[in-house]
Design an enzyme around this catalytic site. Structure first.
Site, PDB file in Angstrom:
ATOM      1  N   TRP A  31      -3.948  14.743   8.507  1.00  0.00           N
ATOM      2  CA  TRP A  31      -2.736  14.958   8.639  1.00  0.00           C
ATOM      3  C   TRP A  31      -1.978  15.990   7.941  1.00  0.00           C
ATOM      4  CZ3 TRP A  31      -1.909  15.446   3.564  1.00  0.00           C
ATOM      5  CH2 TRP A  31      -2.604  14.897   2.655  1.00  0.00           C
ATOM      6  N   GLU A  67      -7.975   5.980  -3.823  1.00  0.00           N
ATOM      7  CA  GLU A  67      -8.040   6.489  -2.667  1.00  0.00           C
ATOM      8  C   GLU A  67      -8.201   8.014  -2.724  1.00  0.00           C
ATOM      9  OE1 GLU A  67      -5.469   6.190   0.874  1.00  0.00           O
ATOM     10  OE2 GLU A  67      -5.099   4.094   0.651  1.00  0.00           O
ATOM     11  N   HIS A  96      -9.897  11.251  10.095  1.00  0.00           N
ATOM     12  CA  HIS A  96     -10.121  11.099   8.669  1.00  0.00           C
ATOM     13  C   HIS A  96     -11.288  10.885   8.168  1.00  0.00           C
ATOM     14  CE1 HIS A  96      -9.202  10.331   4.475  1.00  0.00           C
ATOM     15  NE2 HIS A  96      -7.830  10.596   4.573  1.00  0.00           N
ATOM     16  N   ASN A 121       0.890  -1.242   0.248  1.00  0.00           N
ATOM     17  CA  ASN A 121      -0.002   0.152   0.058  1.00  0.00           C
ATOM     18  C   ASN A 121       0.801   1.031   0.191  1.00  0.00           C
ATOM     19  OD1 ASN A 121      -2.744   0.978   0.501  1.00  0.00           O
ATOM     20  ND2 ASN A 121      -1.588   2.144   2.114  1.00  0.00           N
ATOM     21  N   GLU A 122       0.642   2.139  -0.983  1.00  0.00           N
ATOM     22  CA  GLU A 122       1.400   3.287  -1.010  1.00  0.00           C
ATOM     23  C   GLU A 122       2.832   3.166  -0.762  1.00  0.00           C
ATOM     24  OE1 GLU A 122      -1.758   6.732   0.017  1.00  0.00           O
ATOM     25  OE2 GLU A 122      -0.443   5.944   1.730  1.00  0.00           O
TER      26      GLU A 122
END
EC number: 3.2.1.23
Length: 672
Positions: free
Chosen positions: A321, A313, A364, A158-159
């Site tokens: 953040w 996403e 978030h 992921n990322e």
């Protein structure tokens, strides 16, 4: 990028039109929540979710035990309700037991600090120990779920590189030396490339070479540039390792990972990575305003070579953040989502499905907020789901190329912002974004493309701060111009070769003869300083003292103040049927739009938008068997007129005056 596996869009989505969903983390919630989640997903129109991204500790509670039962149950539940799964390999964040048993997997900073578990992505891309554990997990996942009917795609890690792209550990040092051996062959060739005669840096043995760790002064610049190249390659190699395990066990399931073409993240050379995935996926979060979102969506679409891609996403509202995390205003959720569709996305997904109660991302936003489904945000999510169903005819269409291209070059981005340069204020992406916004202001479509892209279809190519210009790239640009193309480049372009060595003889080095100019010294501006041009523009950040070396060069603008008053500021050299122009200062979007009005007229490039919409509306076009789909995106907080654009309106379905875009609104019109 044109290999036989590109593009393999998930079969489960080919008949679904546009895909819609989110990261789903059921392990964070009690089992009784899961049926309610699925019911709400169906209400919202969700047809795909990403599972398992941060589930390693749940799937493998200890080194010797596995726990797949909960994931089996969720996979079955989703399939029973017609929801496909993009299944992550769960390797993004190793469990605490692994770093306790093997602290040698933990990344090390340039200052020698160890990054411990307790956050996420605490692993070295080059660690053989980590890779061994991770690939065993990938094999177990593929073996267990490869035949599950819910499985639509594999999502590697992921990322990749979000937090661990630059690791300075001993593992990284050993891998860096191996990479350098492959690149240079001998230590002597490396010494030449790195210019190690300077500061007594000459190496006599490969084992003397280390990553650019904290040093007493500026580390060697070519060492820094090569370490960036190596770090991107190391993560790409890690992706390939997982991918090959998945392909061996499940050859019919496409494999991807989520890029981060967003903000100022540039550690991974995504132009180089794009050919490694079966379909391209991206995460995007607004950090620099809405035009930057459009810029990144545009670049992502061109990394995908115009083919459909997956928005893996983005956020329904606030993130957690940034220094200040503001909620999205009315219309922004739909506008941000549909802007990605406009630039080629066939899937729109969010992080995440349900807002977390605990952990670092509990503030978030999500598709289901803390307030639950009885909320304005969830109703907006459901409205978006209905909109995507109405736009099903757009699926599988391709982006229509523009007449203008803006080049993005990762080596130039890396090199031009390194230390010990004429100014520390230079920001590569901001200059590229300024040109994009300037073209927006004129209503002219542009493609944001990697520097490796074919240029022959473009009337105009903009190459902002093209700092690193190897001979092959210089030849391509020259051939483009002599074939009738119109090139414009900027300050600090053409300066160095691929080894970050100055191209001697005067700036702009590799592009000097093509542009017909010569510069002996740079003239960066101090904070607060500026210089005026006679076309109404104001220069900041940078100026150049330009001498003309070709009598055919035209001066489009001169400085009227500052050290170079009376001298050329913008030049234009006609070449055969094309031209090569140079902008010697940062002019900002408004100043660039003044220059571009003249330059685009020379290139015979015009806006496709009605005059009333120019500067207020972005146009993106997708095309297919059913004609063209014009996406009209309101860039402003006021209504915007789009009169005179004929066609069938697919979105919005109702509620707006014909020919008028609502504030922050989007319209989609099918033409032809």
């Amino acid at each position: 990028m044109t290999g036989p596996r590109w593009l393999r869009w998930p079969a489960a989505l080919q008949e679904a039109g546009l895909a819609f969903g989110a990261d789903y983390n059921p392990e964070q919630w009690p089992r009784e929540t899961w049926p309610e989640d699925v019911r709400a997903m169906r209400e919202a129109g969700v047809n795909i979710v990403t599972l398992g991204v941060f589930s390693w500790a749940q799937l493998q509670p200890t080194a010797g035990t596995w726990s797949f039962g909960w994931l089996d149950e969720v996979m079955d539940l989703l399939h029973d309700n017609g929801i496909a799964v993009d299944l992550a390999t769960a390797t993004a964040s190793p469990p605490p037991w692994l770093s306790r048993l093997h602290p040698e997997i933990l990344p090390v900073t340039a200052r020698g600090e160890t990054l411990w578990h307790g956050g996420r992505q605490h692993w070295r891309p080059t660690s053989p120990v980590f890779r061994g554990y991770a690939l065993r997990l990938v094999e177990a996942m593929a073996t267990r779920y490869g035949g599950h009917p819910a499985l639509a795609a594999w999502h590697v890690s992921n990322e990749l590189g979000c937090h661990n792209v630059y690791d300075y550990s001993d593992d990284a040092a050993a891998a860096f030396r191996t990479w350098l051996r492959a690149r240079y062959g001998t230590v002597e060739q490396l010494n030449e490339a790195w210019g190690t005669a300077f500061w007594s840096q000459r190496y006599s043995d490969w084992e003397e070479i280390i990553p650019p760790r904290l040093a007493a002064s500026f580390p060697n610049p070519t060492q820094q540039l090569d370490f960036k190249r190596f770090s991107s390659d190391a993560l790409k190699d890690y992706f390939r390792a997982e991918r090959e395990v998945l392909r061996a066990i499940t050859p019919d399931i496409p494999v991807t990972t989520n890029f981060m073409v967003t903000g100022d993240i540039n550690g991974m050379d995504y132009a180089d990575w794009a050919g490694e995935v079966d379909f391209l996926a991206n995460d995007h979060y607004v950090t620099q305003g809405f035009p930057e979102l459009l810029f990144c969506a545009n670049l992502t679409g061109n990394l995908a070579q115009g083919r459909p891609w997956f928005l893996m996403e983005h956020s329904t509202s606030a993130v957690n953040w940034q220094p200040i995390n503001v909620s999205k205003r009315d219309g922004e959720l739909a506008r941000d989502s549909l802007s990605h569709v406009a630039h080629g996305a066939d899937a729109v997904c969010f992080f995440q499905w349900r807002a977390a109660r605990a952990g670092a991302e509990k503030y978030h936003s999500a598709m289901v907020p803390h307030a639950g489904t009885d909320s304005a945000l969830f109703r907006s999510v459901a409205d978006l789901g209905r909109a995507l169903r109405a736009l099903a005819p757009v699926a599988s269409t391709r982006r229509k190329p523009a007449s203008v291209a803006i080049l993005v070059d990762w080596p130039s981005w890396w090199a031009c912002e390194q230390d010990s340069h004429p100014t520390e204020r230079l920001r590569y992406k901001q200059e590229a974004l300024d040109w994009y916004i300037a073209l927006q202001q004129l209503g002219v479509r542009a493609d944001v493309v990697p520097s490796s892209a074919a240029l022959d279809g473009y009337a105009v190519v903009v190459a902002p701060i093209l700092h690193v210009v190897p001979p092959a790239l210089a030849t391509r640009l020259t051939d483009y111009v002599t074939a009738g193309g119109h090139l414009v480049t900027t300050y600090f372009s053409g300066i160095v070769d691929e080894s970050d060595h100055i191209i001697l003889g005067g700036y702009p080095g590799a592009l000097r003869d093509l542009l017909g100019i010569r510069i002996e010294e740079f003239s960066p501006l101090r904070d607060g300083e500026s210089a005026d041009l006679d076309n109404g523009c104001t220069a900041t950040l940078w100026t150049d003292r330009i001498d003309l070396t070709d009598p055919g060069v035209e001066v489009f603008a001169r400085y009227t103040s500052g050290e170079h008053s009376g001298r050329p500021a913008i030049t234009h050299r006609p070449v055969a049927g094309g031209s090569a122009s140079y902008v010697s200062a940062r002019l900002g979007p408004h100043g660039l739009s003044l220059f571009l009005q003249r330059f685009l007229a020379v290139a015979d490039v015009h806006s496709e938008l009605p005059a009333s919409a120019r500067g207020r509306v972005e146009l993106a076009i997708r095309e297919g068997d059913q004609g063209e789909f014009w996406f009209l995106i309101n860039l402003t907080d006021d209504p915007a007129g789009v009169e005179g654009i004929e066609g069938t309106v697919l979105y919005p379905l109702s509620g707006t005056e014909p020919g008028v875009l609502a504030p922050r609104g989007v319209a989609v019109v099918r033409r032809g």
